[in-house]
Design a protein around this motif. Structure first.
Motif, PDB file in Angstrom:
ATOM      1  N   ARG A 455       0.764  -1.130   0.204  1.00 43.87           N
ATOM      2  CA  ARG A 455      -0.178   0.129  -0.096  1.00 43.87           C
ATOM      3  C   ARG A 455       0.864   1.358   0.090  1.00 43.87           C
ATOM      4  O   ARG A 455       0.454   2.310  -0.463  1.00 43.87           O
ATOM      5  N   ASP A 458       2.488   1.241  -4.058  1.00 42.42           N
ATOM      6  CA  ASP A 458       1.204   1.285  -5.144  1.00 42.42           C
ATOM      7  C   ASP A 458       0.313   2.525  -4.497  1.00 42.42           C
ATOM      8  O   ASP A 458      -0.462   2.088  -3.880  1.00 42.42           O
ATOM      9  N   ASP A 476      -2.554   6.128   2.670  1.00 37.56           N
ATOM     10  CA  ASP A 476      -2.745   4.847   1.918  1.00 37.56           C
ATOM     11  C   ASP A 476      -3.248   3.760   3.020  1.00 37.56           C
ATOM     12  O   ASP A 476      -3.353   2.575   2.638  1.00 37.56           O
ATOM     13  N   GLY A 504     -11.750   3.225   3.841  1.00 38.66           N
ATOM     14  CA  GLY A 504     -10.959   2.945   2.749  1.00 38.66           C
ATOM     15  C   GLY A 504      -9.940   4.012   2.634  1.00 38.66           C
ATOM     16  O   GLY A 504      -9.705   5.029   3.341  1.00 38.66           O
ATOM     17  N   GLN A 505      -9.097   3.748   1.514  1.00 43.87           N
ATOM     18  CA  GLN A 505      -7.802   4.829   1.161  1.00 43.87           C
ATOM     19  C   GLN A 505      -8.287   5.689   0.508  1.00 43.87           C
ATOM     20  O   GLN A 505      -9.708   5.833  -0.275  1.00 43.87           O
ATOM     21  N   SER A 526      -3.834  -0.760  -7.677  1.00 43.08           N
ATOM     22  CA  SER A 526      -4.607  -2.195  -7.734  1.00 43.08           C
ATOM     23  C   SER A 526      -5.573  -2.158  -6.911  1.00 43.08           C
ATOM     24  O   SER A 526      -6.600  -2.894  -7.034  1.00 43.08           O
ATOM     25  N   SER A 527      -5.543  -1.598  -5.484  1.00 39.08           N
ATOM     26  CA  SER A 527      -6.603  -1.419  -4.730  1.00 39.08           C
ATOM     27  C   SER A 527      -7.708  -0.538  -4.852  1.00 39.08           C
ATOM     28  O   SER A 527      -8.742  -0.481  -4.200  1.00 39.08           O
ATOM     29  N   THR A 533     -14.396   2.410  -7.639  1.00 35.17           N
ATOM     30  CA  THR A 533     -13.544   3.623  -7.207  1.00 35.17           C
ATOM     31  C   THR A 533     -14.684   4.623  -7.252  1.00 35.17           C
ATOM     32  O   THR A 533     -15.442   4.661  -8.242  1.00 35.17           O
ATOM     33  N   ASN A 584     -11.571   4.242  -2.363  1.00 41.66           N
ATOM     34  CA  ASN A 584     -12.072   2.991  -2.601  1.00 41.66           C
ATOM     35  C   ASN A 584     -13.028   2.554  -1.590  1.00 41.66           C
ATOM     36  O   ASN A 584     -13.172   1.411  -1.202  1.00 41.66           O
TER      37      ASN A 584
END
Length: 607
Positions: A455, A458, A476, A504-505, A526-527, A533, A584
């Motif tokens: 995390r 990315d 993150d 969430g991030q 990728s998360s 999203t 997300n």
């Protein structure tokens, strides 16, 4: 006053993996920032490739083969979304004998550079050195180096090397008389006798660099060369020994900057006139271990301008020691350190970059790695710590570019004969002075595996901004063992935004437009699957942004390179200020209410 228009979509998707019209442009320096041909502010994020180039194992190359380079570049894009790398090469392998350039070596360098540009990853070259040269060190030494060829060292006639009582290899820079003498000779351009006749050491370095650059320009395709950013003339420069009455500031002014101007001229002659030189100040200028620090950072240099980039490194030496900083890094740990780099770049009239940063992934202090890396990336993202970001976002400023040290697919599986000694075969870690920094390794099945918290590396970040970034932050939610590190708390005055994000991030970008046609781009980690999203912007508010066709204000498209890596595109030619919250999270809240809260905050904070 911002005009709010709510848009929704029920057909999230990803466009075909074709390169878009605004991809693949050259990047230069303009108005104190990296900018592409479309006028967008560009942020460079990625890794150094790699410490293996410092070793003899693969003859000065980061990878054993071009195939390894290609698989590594694809893995880096897929696992981190990197858009730039610092690519190492060394004088010893370019010019193994006086006045003889090894063009076969440079061909292999070009092939491995091309493996990254084929993925849409930009490259800047680094003529690397550590402790001047491996050939200064005896076969049984505790340490080794890289850089200058053997013939240069032999011609110098240096004393037997010894660091005395040193606990870290870097102490050789000041304590090893062979190293300090050789480095001083370089800066004073000592003339030595060689098989090719008398040669001056620094002049010869600049000559071979020019020959290497000329070769690489001809070896790379026009498309690949367009993605080459420029050149780092010399890694981690230092004086060796100062002249009487000299300090770091005077040394930078009187010896280092003339070298950079000489190198800049050689770049121009080799066909690299449109690409900047990424110039480093005295390596000790921002060392956070006070007794090792020295003044520097080009305070006596009036300006650098657009043809140079202010290029600094930063490591937390105190955290690495385990003694000088016993705890882990916290919110805002490195904001002052990285703001100092930003401020020096601005004062010198150019863009800034942190071309090396990181923390050990194994060993005594590796438990600090998640928090240290999180804090370093946080400091790249914003001038303001997480706890103060919402109240102080007006001072957040543009995002700082950076290249983490390092991405070495040979990590833990080297076979390096240290100082050519067959009785000292190094296989562990980075195989260089007992370091363990690689963010990746290759497992027994041949797969690429991160050695760091995914995390952290990315990340959501603005790849390109159509105008100027006013503020950016990314939470993150990095994991540190069983704990989740959350340093940016959405204020109670934004309940709808807090409900929307949940656990969430999330990231927030505020920017002012400059009227260009190309969109603002953010890398989606990728998360952040496109279908789940959520984007709340003055341009639109949507969960599951649609695939890019060119008509949507908010859309998703593939990034160049390996499939499955996505970006968010935000399109407008208005001046703004514009904003976008990207998350997300569970999306339990109201998009309209969250949008109204963000719009009010932007109006109050940025006017």
């Amino acid at each position: 006053m911002l005009v709010l228009l709510l848009a929704t979509s029920t057909t999230p998707g990803v466009a075909a993996p074709d390169e878009l019209w605004f991809d693949g442009s050259a990047v230069t320096v303009a108005d104190g920032a990296f900018r592409d041909e479309h006028g967008r502010e560009v942020v460079l994020r990625g890794f150094n490739v790699s410490g293996t180039a410092k070793l003899a194992e693969h003859r000065g190359l980061p990878f054993a083969s071009t195939a390894d380079a290609r698989s590594s570049a694809a893995a880096m894009r897929r696992m981190t979304g990197a858009n730039a790398v610092r690519f190492l090469l060394t004088w010893a392998w370019v010019e193994p004998e006086p006045r003889r350039i090894d063009h076969a070596y440079l061909d292999r360098v070009g092939e491995q550079v091309g493996a990254f540009t084929d993925q849409g990853i930009r490259v800047y070259l680094d003529f690397h050195q550590d402790l001047y040269s491996r050939y200064l060190f005896n076969r049984d030494s505790w340490y080794t180096g890289d850089g200058a060829p053997e013939w240069v060292v032999r011609a110098g006639g240096y004393p037997k090397e010894s660091c005395g009582v040193c606990v870290h290899w870097g102490q050789n820079m000041k304590n090893n008389t062979a190293v300090t003498a050789a480095v001083r000779d370089f800066w004073h351009n000592r003339e030595v006798t060689t098989a090719a006749g008398p040669l001056r050491i620094r002049d010869e370095f600049v000559w071979q660099a020019g020959e290497a650059l000329r070769h690489l320009k001809s070896a790379l395709s026009a498309e690949a060369f367009r993605l080459v950013l420029g050149v780092n003339p010399l890694n981690e420069p230092y004086a060796g020994r100062y002249d009487q009455g000299q300090d770091g500031v005077a040394w930078e002014r009187d010896l280092l900057m003339p070298f950079y101007r000489q190198f800049r001229q050689r770049m121009d002659e080799a066909g690299w006139a449109d690409k900047p030189a990424f110039v480093e100040p005295l390596v000790f200028w921002n060392q956070n271990v006070e007794f090792f620090a020295e003044p520097g950072g080009f305070p006596a240099v009036p300006t650098l301008g657009d043809r140079f980039v202010f290029n600094s490194h930063f490591y937390d030496g105190k955290a690495q020691s385990g003694l000088l900083k016993p705890g882990k890094a916290g919110d805002g740990e490195y904001t002052a350190d990285f703001n100092r780099i930003r401020d020096r770049a601005a004062a010198l009239g150019t863009a800034g970059i942190v071309s090396e940063f990181g923390h050990p992934v194994a060993g005594f202090t590796s438990d600090k790695n998640p928090s240290v890396l999180k804090a370093m990336y946080q400091a790249l993202d914003s001038r303001v710590a997480g706890a103060r970001w919402w109240a102080g976002a007006a001072g957040s400023g543009p995002v700082l570019s950076g290249s983490q040290w390092h991405w070495d697919v040979n990590y833990g599986r080297h076979r390096e004969l240290m100082n050519d000694n067959p009785d000292k075969v190094r296989t562990e870690g980075d195989a260089m002075n007992d370091e363990h920094f690689s963010a990746v390794r290759v497992d027994d099945g041949g797969g690429h595996v991160l050695t760091v918290e995914g995390r952290v590396v990315d990340r959501l970040f603005p790849r390109a901004v159509a105008g100027r970034t006013a503020a950016f932050t990314y939470e993150d939610r990095a994991r540190d063992g069983g704990a989740v590190l959350s340093w940016n708390r959405i204020p109670d005055t934004m309940p709808a935004v807090r409900a929307l994000v949940g656990a969430g991030q999330f990231g927030v970008l505020v920017w002012r437009g400059n009227g260009v046609a190309a969109p603002t781009e953010l890398h989606l980690p990728s998360s952040f699957p496109p279908a789940s999203t959520t984007v709340v912007s003055d341009l639109a508010a949507v969960t599951g942004p649609p695939a890019h066709t060119g008509a949507e204000p908010v859309a998703v498209a593939p990034e160049p390179g390996v499939p499955g890596v996505n970006r968010l595109l935000l399109s407008t030619r208005d001046a703004g200020p514009h904003f976008a919250l990207v998350t997300n999270g569970a999306s339990a809240g109201s998009l309209a209410a969250a949008r109204a809260e963000l719009a009010a905050w932007v109006n109050a904070t940025f006017g």
